[in-house]
Scaffold this active site. Structure first.
Site, short mmCIF file in Angstrom:
data_model
loop_
_atom_site.label_atom_id
_atom_site.label_comp_id
_atom_site.label_asym_id
_atom_site.label_seq_id
_atom_site.Cartn_x
_atom_site.Cartn_y
_atom_site.Cartn_z
CG ASP A 187 3.34 -3.56 2.89
OD1 ASP A 187 2.51 -4.30 3.46
OD2 ASP A 187 3.05 -2.43 2.47
CG HIS A 238 7.84 -2.23 -0.33
ND1 HIS A 238 7.22 -1.70 -1.46
CD2 HIS A 238 7.07 -1.85 0.73
CE1 HIS A 238 6.14 -1.03 -1.10
NE2 HIS A 238 6.02 -1.11 0.22
CG ASP A 280 2.62 -2.29 -1.33
OD1 ASP A 280 1.83 -2.36 -2.31
OD2 ASP A 280 2.74 -1.27 -0.64
CG ASN A 322 -0.28 0.93 -2.69
OD1 ASN A 322 -0.03 0.12 -1.80
ND2 ASN A 322 0.36 2.08 -2.79
CG HIS A 323 4.07 0.17 -4.08
ND1 HIS A 323 4.99 1.06 -4.58
CD2 HIS A 323 3.59 0.72 -2.93
CE1 HIS A 323 5.08 2.11 -3.77
NE2 HIS A 323 4.24 1.91 -2.76
CG HIS A 373 -1.50 0.70 2.49
ND1 HIS A 373 -0.81 0.97 1.32
CD2 HIS A 373 -2.38 1.72 2.66
CE1 HIS A 373 -1.25 2.12 0.82
NE2 HIS A 373 -2.19 2.60 1.62
#
Length: 227
Positions: A19, A21, A48, A74-75, A191
């Site tokens: 991820d 981010h 993500d 999901n983000h 995740h």
């Protein structure tokens, strides 16, 4: 697009990364450390791409790179839903979405359009067999059953449920389920942030929480070895 398929890379290496981010400078530094060649190598992200980190708007620059590809996390789905009124502001802000909430509507819509193009699953051919990538988990015993459900062959409701679980489920990681996924060489997921990468059966969990101060994990898809 539910599934994106990539043929074998005949000229370079393929890597998966956990991820992101919004930590794009940190990821760039990690790629430099392994001698990543943008003219030959490819990078596959487990989703993500945004939220929580410092450089979220850079996602559009990275998605424009011909060697960079990602599944939807999901983000990313939150960023897709926000300008369409399908995401609660308080919940989104609590989960790292303030950067998006506070930017102009036009910028929000550009991000949403980019996220809408992300597949739920990616397949990458290697000399040793097919490798699959999803954000969170494969909620079926076999890769073929998962792809069939994802593409709507078992109905729209199951397709939505499978897609949601592929982005949100932590069941395999939380239960330490080492059964694996049939019909595929390996599956790579993110995740669930971990102190170090974890392999359960043929499922490689590679989110090692770079946004929380740890390092990115990069997995060589041909050798299934950590870089």
């Amino acid at each position: 697009m539910k599934v994106q398929h990539f043929s074998i890379n005949p000229v370079g290496r393929d890597f998966a990364v956990g991820d992101i981010h919004g930590c794009y400078s940190k990821l760039d530094a990690a790629l430099r450390r392994i001698g990543f060649d943008t003219g030959r190598d490819r990078l596959f992200a487990v989703g993500d791409l945004v939220d929580r980190g410092p450089e979220n708007p850079a996602v559009l620059d990275w998605l424009a790179k011909p060697w960079f590809h990602s599944v939807m996390g999901n983000h990313d789905d939150m960023a897709l839903r926000w300008p369409n009124g399908r995401m609660q502001a308080a919940n989104y802000r609590e989960n790292g979405g303030a950067w998006n909430i506070d930017q102009p509507r036009e910028a929000q819509e550009r991000i949403a359009r980019a996220m809408a193009e992300l597949p739920c699953a990616i397949e990458v051919e290697t000399a040793a067999g097919l490798v699959g990538l999803v954000h969170a988990d494969v909620p079926r015993r076999s890769w073929q059953a998962f792809i069939s459900a994802l593409q709507g062959e078992q109905g729209a409701t199951k397709a939505r449920n499978v897609s949601s679980m592929a982005m949100w489920s932590r069941e395999r990681a939380s239960t330490q389920n080492a059964v694996g996924v049939e019909g595929i060489r390996a599956v790579v997921v993110g995740h669930t942030p971990l102190a170090e990468p974890m392999v359960l059966g043929n499922v490689y969990h590679i989110d090692t929480g770079a946004v929380f101060g740890r390092e990115f994990t990069l997995l060589d898809l041909a050798r299934l070895e950590f870089a």
